[in-house]
Design an enzyme around this catalytic site. Structure first.
Site, PDB file in Angstrom:
ATOM      1  N   LYS A  35       0.843  -1.205   0.000  1.00  0.00           N
ATOM      2  CA  LYS A  35       0.000   0.000   0.000  1.00  0.00           C
ATOM      3  C   LYS A  35       0.880   1.258   0.000  1.00  0.00           C
ATOM      4  O   LYS A  35       2.072   1.184   0.341  1.00  0.00           O
ATOM      5  CB  LYS A  35      -0.910  -0.018   1.226  1.00  0.00           C
ATOM      6  N   TYR A 261      16.563  29.916   6.356  1.00  0.00           N
ATOM      7  CA  TYR A 261      15.323  30.629   6.710  1.00  0.00           C
ATOM      8  C   TYR A 261      15.143  30.704   8.217  1.00  0.00           C
ATOM      9  O   TYR A 261      15.432  29.732   8.924  1.00  0.00           O
ATOM     10  CB  TYR A 261      14.111  29.898   6.126  1.00  0.00           C
ATOM     11  N   MET A 309      12.673  24.002   0.844  1.00  0.00           N
ATOM     12  CA  MET A 309      11.935  23.130  -0.075  1.00  0.00           C
ATOM     13  C   MET A 309      12.878  22.225  -0.873  1.00  0.00           C
ATOM     14  O   MET A 309      12.608  21.047  -1.064  1.00  0.00           O
ATOM     15  CB  MET A 309      11.098  23.975  -1.044  1.00  0.00           C
TER      16      MET A 309
HETATM   17  C1  LIG Z   1      -0.293  -1.956   6.825  1.00  0.00           C
HETATM   18  C2  LIG Z   1      -0.832  -3.194   7.410  1.00  0.00           C
HETATM   19  C3  LIG Z   1       0.011  -4.237   7.804  1.00  0.00           C
HETATM   20  C4  LIG Z   1       1.519  -4.115   7.786  1.00  0.00           C
HETATM   21  O1  LIG Z   1       1.962  -3.412   8.911  1.00  0.00           O
HETATM   22  P1  LIG Z   1       3.531  -3.255   9.173  1.00  0.00           P
HETATM   23  O2  LIG Z   1       3.624  -2.672  10.519  1.00  0.00           O
HETATM   24  O3  LIG Z   1       4.024  -2.324   8.120  1.00  0.00           O
HETATM   25  O4  LIG Z   1       4.105  -4.602   9.031  1.00  0.00           O
HETATM   26  C5  LIG Z   1      -0.564  -5.411   8.225  1.00  0.00           C
HETATM   27  N1  LIG Z   1      -1.908  -5.548   8.310  1.00  0.00           N
HETATM   28  C6  LIG Z   1      -2.740  -4.549   7.971  1.00  0.00           C
HETATM   29  C7  LIG Z   1      -4.202  -4.761   8.106  1.00  0.00           C
HETATM   30  C8  LIG Z   1      -2.246  -3.346   7.530  1.00  0.00           C
HETATM   31  O5  LIG Z   1      -3.081  -2.355   7.199  1.00  0.00           O
END
Ligand SMILES: *Cc1c(COP(=O)(O)O)cnc(C)c1O
Length: 365
Positions: A35, A261, A309
């Site tokens: 993701k 800055y 930036m």
């Molecule tokens: C993102 C996620 C994981 C992975 O978590 P990590 O801490 O990155 O290993 C596992 N299960 C679900 C449901 C998640 O959303």
């Protein structure tokens, strides 16, 4: 002839980190979480590099469609399930697996017009209190899904830990117990058509009792430890990303003169300041305070002055020789992103995930 600011992605490290998850739980299948553009590493390239993975996990159907369209063939789990009922049919057609964690999502599956059955993961809320059905009601939801021709034969029961990165915290054991209690009360047990899934990275690495048929490693795949302290398993991981840039300018700054800055840093001595072409527009956190480590030619030097930036400034007074074009590393195997994150009051997950597309990803191995 190009800006030297890049994220180098070591694909061999990705494979090695996944292999560690497999080694720790040889009886489990490890589904890499990709993701948020694979935590900033590039979802498509990560999936391609992990071609032996049995499935992948994403946050939404858009992420899944992008991977499928680009040729990724494994099942892809939508961790939050559907956001609208019309996604069920698309999921069934594309072999996207659906987390079903609330009544509306369940009804969308049961009343779907799809002619193909969809693979369901039934989400249980054992203590995170964010998603999932109450454990007391799981039996009823499980039976309704089981009885439906819209649902594939194999169902996975899943839950997610809130505190697995804290190895002293009893919450993980309580959540695991609550999960198991619920299964036994409802006479549900793991078999060829019923699989279980609890573990994220921290649980895979640090909570052996949570290992079941499926595990869901995310952060560890990218080579970073979910724990604040040294840990025998986590310390075998290799960071996948090296966030790298270069020195583009050098100057001497006299005692009392400021840099950057808001002039929030003033030289306490005659100082040599190196300007690096990386800034918050590249995902280097603006909240990084004076003293945050940056590697210049592999040596830790303190960030001084505000992050701009497109640039940062680093105190290289204590280095013998620094020249324009010398290498600057913001994080990587020799400077864990967790350490930079700690200086910035955040976690490495956020720093990696927020890296913008402006930074070219370069894939090695
Ligand atoms: C993102 C996620 C994981 C992975 O978590 P990590 O801490 O990155 O290993 C596992 N299960 C679900 C449901 C998640 O959303």
């Amino acid at each position: 002839m190009s800006r030297p600011t890049v994220a180098i992605i070591n694909r061999q490290a990705l494979r090695d980190n996944l292999a560690l998850a497999d080694l720790l739980a040889p009886a489990s299948k490890s589904m890499p979480m990709v993701k948020a553009n694979a935590y900033g590493h590039g979802a498509l390239e990560v999936c391609k590099a992990l071609q032996n993975a049995p499935a992948f996990g994403v946050a939404c159907i858009e992420e899944a469609v992008a991977l499928r369209s680009a040729g990724i063939e494994q099942p892809i789990l939508l961790l939050e399930g559907t956001f609208s009922a019309d996604e069920v049919e698309v999921a069934a057609e594309n072999n996207f697996w659906l987390m079903v964690e609330n009544e509306a999502q369940k009804q969308a599956v049961l009343t779907s017009s799809s002619t193909q059955a969809v693979n369901v993961w039934l989400g249980m809320d054992t203590g995170m209190h964010r998603l999932g059905f109450q454990p007391d009601d799981i039996g009823q939801h499980y039976q309704a899904l089981r009885a439906s021709s819209k649902v594939a034969k194999s169902i996975v029961l899943a839950t997610h830990f809130a505190c697995a990165d804290d190895l002293e915290n009893p919450a993980t054991t309580e959540q695991t117990n609550s999960f198991q209690r619920c299964l036994s009360v409802n006479s549900i047990s793991a078999d060829e058509n019923t699989e279980l899934s609890l573990a994220n990275s921290a649980a895979i690495l640090g909570w052996p009792d949570t290992r079941r048929q499926w595990q869901r490693p995310g952060y560890m795949i990218y080579g970073n430890s979910p724990f604040p302290d040294a840990h025998e398993n986590a310390d075998q991981l290799t960071p996948v990303m090296t966030f790298q840039s270069a020195v583009i300018s050098l100057r001497k700054v006299k005692v009392g003169e400021s840099v950057g800055y808001t002039a929030n840093w003033k030289a306490p001595r005659l100082s040599t300041i190196a300007t690096i072409t990386v800034g918050y527009g590249d995902g280097y956190p603006r909240q990084a305070p004076n003293g945050t480590p940056v590697l210049i030619n592999g040596v830790r030097c303190p960030l001084v002055g505000r992050v701009s930036m497109d640039m940062i400034t680093v105190d290289v007074t204590d280095l013998n020789e620094v020249g324009i074009g010398d290498k600057a590393t913001l994080w990587g195997p020799d400077l864990p992103v967790n350490e930079v994150a700690k200086h910035c009051d955040t976690i490495g997950y956020e720093l990696l995930t927020r890296m913008p597309s402006r930074v070219p990803r370069i894939y090695l191995n």
